[in-house]
Design a protein around this motif. Structure first.
Motif, mmCIF file in Angstrom:
data_model
loop_
_atom_site.group_PDB
_atom_site.id
_atom_site.type_symbol
_atom_site.label_atom_id
_atom_site.label_comp_id
_atom_site.label_asym_id
_atom_site.label_seq_id
_atom_site.Cartn_x
_atom_site.Cartn_y
_atom_site.Cartn_z
ATOM 1 N N ALA A 49 -12.951 12.040 7.323
ATOM 2 C CA ALA A 49 -13.417 10.773 7.882
ATOM 3 C C ALA A 49 -14.899 10.859 8.252
ATOM 4 O O ALA A 49 -15.680 9.936 7.990
ATOM 5 C CB ALA A 49 -12.587 10.393 9.103
ATOM 6 N N VAL A 84 -9.747 2.696 11.623
ATOM 7 C CA VAL A 84 -9.023 3.528 10.663
ATOM 8 C C VAL A 84 -7.631 2.938 10.451
ATOM 9 O O VAL A 84 -6.885 2.728 11.413
ATOM 10 C CB VAL A 84 -8.905 4.980 11.171
ATOM 11 C CG1 VAL A 84 -8.069 5.816 10.196
ATOM 12 C CG2 VAL A 84 -10.295 5.591 11.354
ATOM 13 N N VAL A 111 -9.866 9.794 2.224
ATOM 14 C CA VAL A 111 -10.291 8.683 3.065
ATOM 15 C C VAL A 111 -11.211 7.804 2.231
ATOM 16 O O VAL A 111 -12.168 8.307 1.628
ATOM 17 C CB VAL A 111 -11.020 9.164 4.333
ATOM 18 C CG1 VAL A 111 -11.580 7.972 5.118
ATOM 19 C CG2 VAL A 111 -10.082 9.995 5.213
#
Length: 242
Positions: A49, A84, A111
């Motif tokens: 991330a 997220v 991600v």
């Protein structure tokens, strides 16, 4: 709900000026590929991330007159929000078809980060994705961080969901990015944005928070109290001035 709201660069990750709240609010969407049968390791998801945020910040489409540059500026002129979400199967394939960048972690975590969107204007493919309940585990004790490289240190006293922590790791990476020179940014980018994510002991955490390194302070909209210190962004180039 897994989201985070922090101010833009003038007063990084603290209580920002009121006009930041008056601007139209944008959010940086991140989607975690989370299949039921093969979930990613927590630490790998956190690293990925953070690297996804750095990747979009440095992408040529986000800079100058690039096609994402306007959205990136609008996002950073208001509060720096990141959300997220998670997707699997057909949901992931639909999300992956939208304009964005997929970053794959060292252990396979995926991600996808997208250009900022208005807080009230999410694409339907992303708006319906689940936000709450994203929990991940590490199969074993995470490897010790590389002390010679960038490290995002997490507050050992906070209990945050995986999604919330992913957003915080992204904030820490972004804060380090803002503090670096163009030469230092280029070197980090060309190296593939190596970084570690680790949780120090309480005493070491206290030392880090007063070290002069950048500190992320959460606005407190979800999960934790306003003003909580969540991440210290430790980069070799910043240690020399801390």
């Amino acid at each position: 709900m897994i989201s985070n709201d922090v101010p833009a660069p003038e007063s990084p990750f603290d209580d920002g000026p009121a006009d930041r709240d008056q601007a139209r609010q944008f959010v940086l969407p991140l989607v975690l590929h989370l299949e039921k049968t093969d979930p990613p390791a927590r630490t790998d998801a956190l690293r990925t991330a953070a690297r996804a945020v750095l990747t979009i910040l440095s992408d040529e489409r986000s800079l100058g007159d690039g096609e994402w540059a306007g959205a990136m500026r609008d996002w950073q002129d208001a509060r720096i929000r990141k959300v997220v979400r998670r997707a699997r199967g057909a949901e992931w394939r639909k999300a992956a078809a939208l304009e964005g960048i997929t970053v794959t972690g060292e252990e396979g975590a995926e991600v996808r980060v997208f250009p900022p969107v208005p807080l009230d204007g999410w694409p339907k493919e992303l708006a319906k994705l689940q936000v709450s309940g994203t929990e991940l585990d590490d199969p074993g004790p995470p490897a010790a961080p590389d002390p010679s490289g960038p490290v995002l240190w997490l507050n050992p006293d906070l209990d945050m969901s995986a999604g919330k922590t992913m957003a915080q790791a992204g904030h820490g990476a972004q804060l380090a990015w803002w503090e670096l020179s163009e030469t230092e940014r280029k070197a980090w980018r060309e190296a593939g944005f190596p970084l570690s994510v680790a949780t120090p002991g309480p005493e070491r955490w206290r030392e880090l928070t007063v070290s002069g390194l950048p500190v992320v302070r959460d606005a407190g909209f979800t999960e934790i109290a306003p003003g909580s210190c969540t991440v210290v962004a430790d980069h070799p180039a910043l240690r020399r001035t801390a």
